[in-house]
Design an enzyme around this catalytic site. Structure first.
Site, PDB file in Angstrom:
ATOM      1  N   LYS A 178       0.943  -1.563  -0.800  1.00 64.50           N
ATOM      2  CA  LYS A 178       0.076  -0.184   0.401  1.00 64.50           C
ATOM      3  C   LYS A 178       0.574   1.317  -0.398  1.00 64.50           C
ATOM      4  O   LYS A 178       1.843   1.539   0.985  1.00 64.50           O
ATOM      5  CB  LYS A 178      -0.999   0.435   1.205  1.00 64.50           C
ATOM      6  CG  LYS A 178      -2.077   1.087   0.916  1.00 64.50           C
ATOM      7  CD  LYS A 178      -2.357   1.552   2.248  1.00 64.50           C
ATOM      8  CE  LYS A 178      -1.730   2.579   2.113  1.00 64.50           C
ATOM      9  NZ  LYS A 178      -1.937   3.816   1.799  1.00 64.50           N
ATOM     10  N   GLU A 253      10.280   0.854   9.843  1.00 64.00           N
ATOM     11  CA  GLU A 253      11.424   2.092   9.157  1.00 64.00           C
ATOM     12  C   GLU A 253      10.218   3.608   9.653  1.00 64.00           C
ATOM     13  O   GLU A 253      10.022   3.912   8.939  1.00 64.00           O
ATOM     14  CB  GLU A 253      11.620   2.741   7.893  1.00 64.00           C
ATOM     15  CG  GLU A 253      12.776   1.317   7.904  1.00 64.00           C
ATOM     16  CD  GLU A 253      14.433   1.179   8.131  1.00 64.00           C
ATOM     17  OE1 GLU A 253      14.909   2.037   8.977  1.00 64.00           O
ATOM     18  OE2 GLU A 253      14.667  -0.267   7.905  1.00 64.00           O
ATOM     19  N   CYS A 287      14.144  11.162   6.036  1.00 64.85           N
ATOM     20  CA  CYS A 287      13.829  10.195   7.743  1.00 64.85           C
ATOM     21  C   CYS A 287      15.541  11.219   7.983  1.00 64.85           C
ATOM     22  O   CYS A 287      15.507  10.478   9.144  1.00 64.85           O
ATOM     23  CB  CYS A 287      13.663   9.155   7.196  1.00 64.85           C
ATOM     24  SG  CYS A 287      14.497   7.949   6.663  1.00 64.85           S
ATOM     25  N   GLU A 388      10.416  16.100  14.963  1.00 66.40           N
ATOM     26  CA  GLU A 388      10.234  15.612  13.573  1.00 66.40           C
ATOM     27  C   GLU A 388      10.097  17.309  12.569  1.00 66.40           C
ATOM     28  O   GLU A 388       8.145  16.918  12.540  1.00 66.40           O
ATOM     29  CB  GLU A 388      10.096  14.792  12.825  1.00 66.40           C
ATOM     30  CG  GLU A 388      11.045  14.239  11.162  1.00 66.40           C
ATOM     31  CD  GLU A 388      10.930  13.163  11.155  1.00 66.40           C
ATOM     32  OE1 GLU A 388       9.435  12.314  10.951  1.00 66.40           O
ATOM     33  OE2 GLU A 388      11.653  12.206   9.963  1.00 66.40           O
TER      34      GLU A 388
END
Ligand code: NAD
Length: 495
Positions: A178, A253, A287, A388
């Site tokens: 997905k 992750e 990331c 983040e």
């Protein structure tokens, strides 16, 4: 207005309309306009895809081929990707707005994962154990897990899929992917290459739509053995919990708040480039962004002046142009989130040295652009240093000595990556040992390879992608005991 093209799902080697009959728009971040319609999948579509993947596990065309033959298929897929790299790179740019310079290069590099794991497929060996029992032959075999669900984010759709898919297929699993609702097009197009490579039907399937609607039914499906997820920490924690209810294997992750540490003894010109590549490349939407720049006090002011001058010169505009260095933000919610964090940083007392808002340059048109932004005077406790942002927003944090640098570097919930800039061999060896992160780059930044394991410490994730050990994320070990005794001994005692 002309009807937009409809992109359908890919299940059991067929293009499939969503059970809901609904589609949603996917946007080009550079123009801010929709360019295609994506199928809005739901539970019924997830079930159909898992059913196809489950059936493929039993299909002799997949179940009975040798590991060497699986390797051939992977290498053929690698060749097809190489032949289509430019086209796929352009499609990625149209959907996620990242620079063609980056996405084109990524697509050219993808085949290496299929070659590497294709080569590894027939080198996964069990062992004959030197067992401590008489008349017994005991050995291990490594077997596939079964149906693997893969959920990917929008920033590097094909690369992050490939990191999961190549080892999973090499190990003999079947897959339902997905992709992100913001960037489904390239994964759907990639499915054509998987088919052309000769993978049997149902081995690779793609469902599209939103996390809650089609992602979650996949994660909780009883026939899914493993969930491999890349995305934000909040969604990751949610997926982890959902998968735990079915005791599934999980790899995650997740996000990062990576420290890029500049010591006073470094080569300043190189370190400035390293700081730039850490935060402004890919518009900071990675990331591994080096979003916390730790600079030793002895060179702080000189370094920051050079950094601001370099960042000021960055060209913005059309991501397809080879001159563009900073492109648009991929999604509208992300664009708003980045602007919100610029306000948070100011409110918390950080000093904005560059940028700090929307980019309203003529070359940015109607795209979702923000200015490359540098905040100085950041304290590591501030939200801008802890959370983040996933955009081109850098926090500069001064430090005195090695101990303070390490303490600041490790004082976050994340541990994905980090950078160290130094000319001192002692520091180049000792500082990486002390940093709690899955990757440490010394005098470089943002390097990845199919050979090198990648993954997070702390809340940046679970498991590793790339490198030989990645294939074991998609295998389980079986131990087989064979008695050669002519007579079965006392049945009431353990052997
Ligand atoms: P996201 O978490 O919003 O979405 C990622 C994927 O998860 C999407 O496909 C989404 O639809 C799906 N999803 C969301 N909720 C779900 C649910 N409840 N059940 C099942 N699926 C669900 O992340 P994003 O905004 O697409 O990507 C940015 C994030 O990804 C950043 O935090 C970034 O750090 C992280 N990321 C990590 C890595 C890495 O390798 N560690 C690489 C790239 C991006």
């Amino acid at each position: 207005m002309a009807e937009l093209e409809k992109l359908n799902m890919y299940i059991n080697a067929e293009r499939v309309e969503p059970a809901s009959g609904e589609y949603f728009e996917t946007f080009n971040p550079y123009t801010g306009k929709p360019w295609a319609l994506v199928a809005r999948g739901g539970e019924a579509d997830a079930n159909r895809a898992v059913e196809a993947a489950k059936a493929a596990l039993e299909n002799p065309e997949w179940a009975d081929i040798t590991a060497t033959q699986r390797g051939h298929l992977l290498r053929r897929l690698g060749d097809l990707l190489a032949a289509n790299a430019e086209r796929l790179g352009k499609l990625e740019v149209q959907d996620n707005g990242k620079l063609f310079a980056e996405m084109g290069m990524q697509c050219q590099y993808l085949p290496q994962w299929y070659y590497y794991f294709g080569g590894l497929a027939d080198k996964i060996e069990g062992a004959v154990l030197p067992i401590d029992k008489p008349d017994t032959f005991t050995y291990t075999r490594h077997e596939p897990l079964g149906v693997c669900a893969m959920i990917t984010p929008w920033n590097s759709p094909l690369l992050l899929l490939t990191w999961k898919l190549a080892p999973a297929l090499a190990a003999g699993n079947t897959v339902v992917v997905k992709p992100s609702e913001f960037t489904s097009a390239s994964t759907l197009e990639f499915a054509n290459l998987v088919e052309e490579a000769g993978f049997p039907k149902g081995v690779f399937n793609v469902v599209t739509g939103f996390g809650k609607e089609v992602g979650e039914p996949l994660v909780v499906h009883p026939d899914v053995a493993k969930v491999a997820f890349t995305g934000g920490a909040l969604s990751g924690a949610h997926v982890y919990k959902q998968a735990a209810a079915g005791l599934k294997k999980v790899s995650l992750e997740l996000g990062g708040k990576s420290p890029n540490i500049v010591f006073g003894d470094c080569n300043v010109e190189n370190a400035v480039k390293g700081a730039i590549s850490g935060i402004f490349a890919a518009t900071g939407q990675t990331c591994i962004a080096g979003s916390r720049l730790l600079v030793q006090e002895s060179i702080h002011d000189e370094f920051v002046d050079k950094l601001v001058a370099f960042a000021k010169s960055a060209q913005m505009g059309d991501p397809m142009s080879i001159d563009t260095q900073v492109g648009p933000v991929t999604t509208m919610p992300q664009y708003e989130k980045i602007l919100g964090y610029m306000d948070v940083a100011r409110e918390d007392g950080a000093e904005c040295l560059l940028g700090g808002g929307k980019a309203e340059r003529p070359e940015c048109g109607d795209g979702w652009f923000v200015e490359p932004t540098i905040f100085a005077g950041v304290n590591n406790k501030m939200r801008i240093a802890q959370e983040e942002v996933f955009g081109p927003v850098l926090s500069v944090i001064p430090f005195k000595d090695d101990d303070e640098a390490v303490a600041i570097a490790n004082d976050v919930i994340y541990g994905l990556a980090s950078g160290v800039w130094t000319s001192d061999i002692r520091r180049a060896i000792e500082i990486p040992k002390r940093i709690k992160a899955g990757t440490v780059w010394v005098n470089t930044y943002r390097a990845v390879s199919y050979v090198a394991p990648f993954g997070g410490y702390k809340q940046s994730g679970l498991g590793r992608e790339s490198g030989q050990q990645a294939i074991f994320e998609y295998l389980q070990t079986k131990t087989v005991w064979i008695s050669t005794a002519t007579e079965t001994p006392d049945p009431f005692v353990m052997r």
